[in-house]
Design an enzyme around this catalytic site. Structure first.
Site, mmCIF file in Angstrom:
data_model
loop_
_atom_site.group_PDB
_atom_site.id
_atom_site.type_symbol
_atom_site.label_atom_id
_atom_site.label_comp_id
_atom_site.label_asym_id
_atom_site.label_seq_id
_atom_site.Cartn_x
_atom_site.Cartn_y
_atom_site.Cartn_z
ATOM 1 N N PRO A 135 -14.140 13.015 -32.804
ATOM 2 C CA PRO A 135 -15.085 13.152 -33.878
ATOM 3 C C PRO A 135 -14.903 11.721 -34.709
ATOM 4 O O PRO A 135 -14.009 11.463 -35.331
ATOM 5 C CB PRO A 135 -14.812 14.139 -34.880
ATOM 6 N N GLY A 139 -11.229 11.102 -39.647
ATOM 7 C CA GLY A 139 -9.804 10.734 -40.166
ATOM 8 C C GLY A 139 -8.549 11.141 -38.987
ATOM 9 O O GLY A 139 -7.689 11.467 -39.427
ATOM 10 N N SER A 141 -8.429 8.792 -36.507
ATOM 11 C CA SER A 141 -7.826 7.616 -35.668
ATOM 12 C C SER A 141 -8.576 7.441 -34.206
ATOM 13 O O SER A 141 -7.966 7.046 -33.278
ATOM 14 C CB SER A 141 -6.388 7.464 -35.573
ATOM 15 N N GLY A 142 -9.607 7.732 -34.603
ATOM 16 C CA GLY A 142 -10.611 7.377 -33.220
ATOM 17 C C GLY A 142 -10.679 6.038 -32.648
ATOM 18 O O GLY A 142 -10.710 5.686 -31.503
ATOM 19 N N ALA A 145 -7.354 4.819 -31.103
ATOM 20 C CA ALA A 145 -7.327 5.344 -29.857
ATOM 21 C C ALA A 145 -7.861 4.617 -28.934
ATOM 22 O O ALA A 145 -7.435 4.368 -27.669
ATOM 23 C CB ALA A 145 -7.664 6.996 -29.879
ATOM 24 N N ASP A 188 -0.802 5.690 -37.471
ATOM 25 C CA ASP A 188 -1.660 6.100 -36.642
ATOM 26 C C ASP A 188 -1.490 5.547 -35.169
ATOM 27 O O ASP A 188 -1.263 6.067 -34.297
ATOM 28 C CB ASP A 188 -3.324 5.708 -36.867
#
Length: 373
Positions: A135, A139, A141-142, A145, A188
């Site tokens: 999403p 928050g 860490s998209g 990633a 992250d």
């Protein structure tokens, strides 16, 4: 390793190599991240405990091609709209940027790192494409990633995984994001590179002498059942770091003292997890959020973010941000009946709640061998 662990998959392709070696697609996954304790002290020479969240992931695919192509995503990099109303709604909800810039940035940073460290790269081009179900603005860490998965593809395509230390890979991911003006810390990226549950020490001594923190993988089975709460359509994400960074640099005693307390929560959390003292863990999670709130203030954190924590606490659950806001990690120390009340409270408040799935360590045998030296 299996697919859940983020390991590459090789699929038949249409390359021209006589031996078939160029006829395969390399695929890697990188998972969302939950900061359990210590955030945001990772940006301030602190400590943290985080884990890779299997509920959501980004996938990057690399296939050989004649030219080097960064392929836009059909949804996340959408540039064609039926009307200006549609464009407005899309930008309002999703922002201006997709993942193309992230892929370009990690290619640049990876190439620069290899060049500066005399790592020879074989000839040949490729096409990079990506997908993600993490999403946005939650928050989790998209962005990192996507970058992490892409870095793994590049390491395998150029066959230089053994030449790029595991410990510095989070630095490369962060450097790519810094290229784009994304302000963040290493926490992250460490969780996404290592997978599983990781304790991190970012002391100034470590950062200055090693160029990275000290990272210790922990057994994910030490974690109690946790839940992730987020808003499906976030409208109030707050301002991530506000003036706190400047105040810390200026020597503000309250900020410096508070950040040290936040960092100490991670050290205490490690002890609590190892001793399976989950009552203490709940106290530490709540304290982590309270310290963040006292430093950043409600206007910066955002009313919706605060509401998610308050909804969880209304049933006696411990709760804190997974990152800088947008999602919350919650723990119900009283067990199933309390979890049921938490789910009901979240549904009444129109928040999404899911049991957190922890991804095991994603490092392969080659990576683990490097860490042992």
């Amino acid at each position: 390793m299996d697919d859940l662990n983020g390991e590459k998959k090789r699929q038949p392709g249409h390359g021209d190599g006589d031996d078939g070696s160029s006829c395969f697609t390399i695929e890697h996954k990188a998972y969302a991240r939950v900061g359990l304790l210590g955030n945001p002290s990772d940006v301030y020479y602190g400590r943290a405990i985080s884990f890779a969240l299997g509920n959501f992931c980004a996938t990057v695919r690399l296939r050989p091609s004649d030219s080097l192509i960064i392929q836009p995503h059909p949804f996340h990099d959408f540039v064609q709209f039926p009307s200006i109303d549609s464009l407005f709604d899309r930008v309002q909800k999703e922002g201006y940027y997709g993942g193309v810039r992230l892929l370009m940035a990690i290619c640049k940073v990876f190439y620069k790192h290899c060049k500066e460290n005399n790592i020879n790269l074989k000839s040949g081009n490729f096409t990079l494409s990506y997908d993600t179900n993490i999403p946005r603005q939650a928050g989790l860490s998209g962005s990192s990633a996507i970058v992490c998965a892409a870095l793994n593809c590049l390491l395998d395509f150029y066959m230089v995984r053994h030449l790029v230390k595991v410990e510095i890979r989070p630095n490369l991911i962060l450097s790519a994001e810094n290229e784009l003006g994304i302000v963040a810390g290493l926490q992250d990226r460490v969780a996404q590179v290592y997978g599983g549950l990781v304790y991190m020490d970012f002391s100034k001594q470590n950062m200055d002498s090693l160029g990275h923190g000290l990272y210790t993988s922990m057994d994910p089975s030490l974690l109690p059942p946790l839940h992730v709460i987020y808003a499906e359509n976030p409208s109030d994400s707050g301002k991530v770091h506000s003036s706190v960074r400047k105040r810390w640099l200026d020597g503000d005693e309250f900020i410096i003292s508070s950040m040290k307390q936040v960092a100490n929560l991670a050290a205490q959390g490690q002890e609590s997890l190892l001793g399976k003292d989950y009552t203490r863990l709940a106290e530490l999670m709540n304290r982590n959020f309270d310290l963040r709130r006292s430093m950043f203030g409600d206007d910066v954190l955002g009313s919706m973010n605060i509401s998610m924590v308050e909804v969880a606490r209304s049933v006696g659950a411990a709760a804190k941000f997974t990152g800088s806001g947008g999602a919350v990690v919650a723990f119900c120390p009283d067990g199933p009946s309390q979890i049921k009340r938490l789910e009901e409270a979240c549904h009444r408040a129109n928040f999404v709640i899911q049991p957190a799935t922890v991804v095991p360590c994603v490092l392969n045998d080659e990576d683990l061998k490097m860490l042992s030296h």
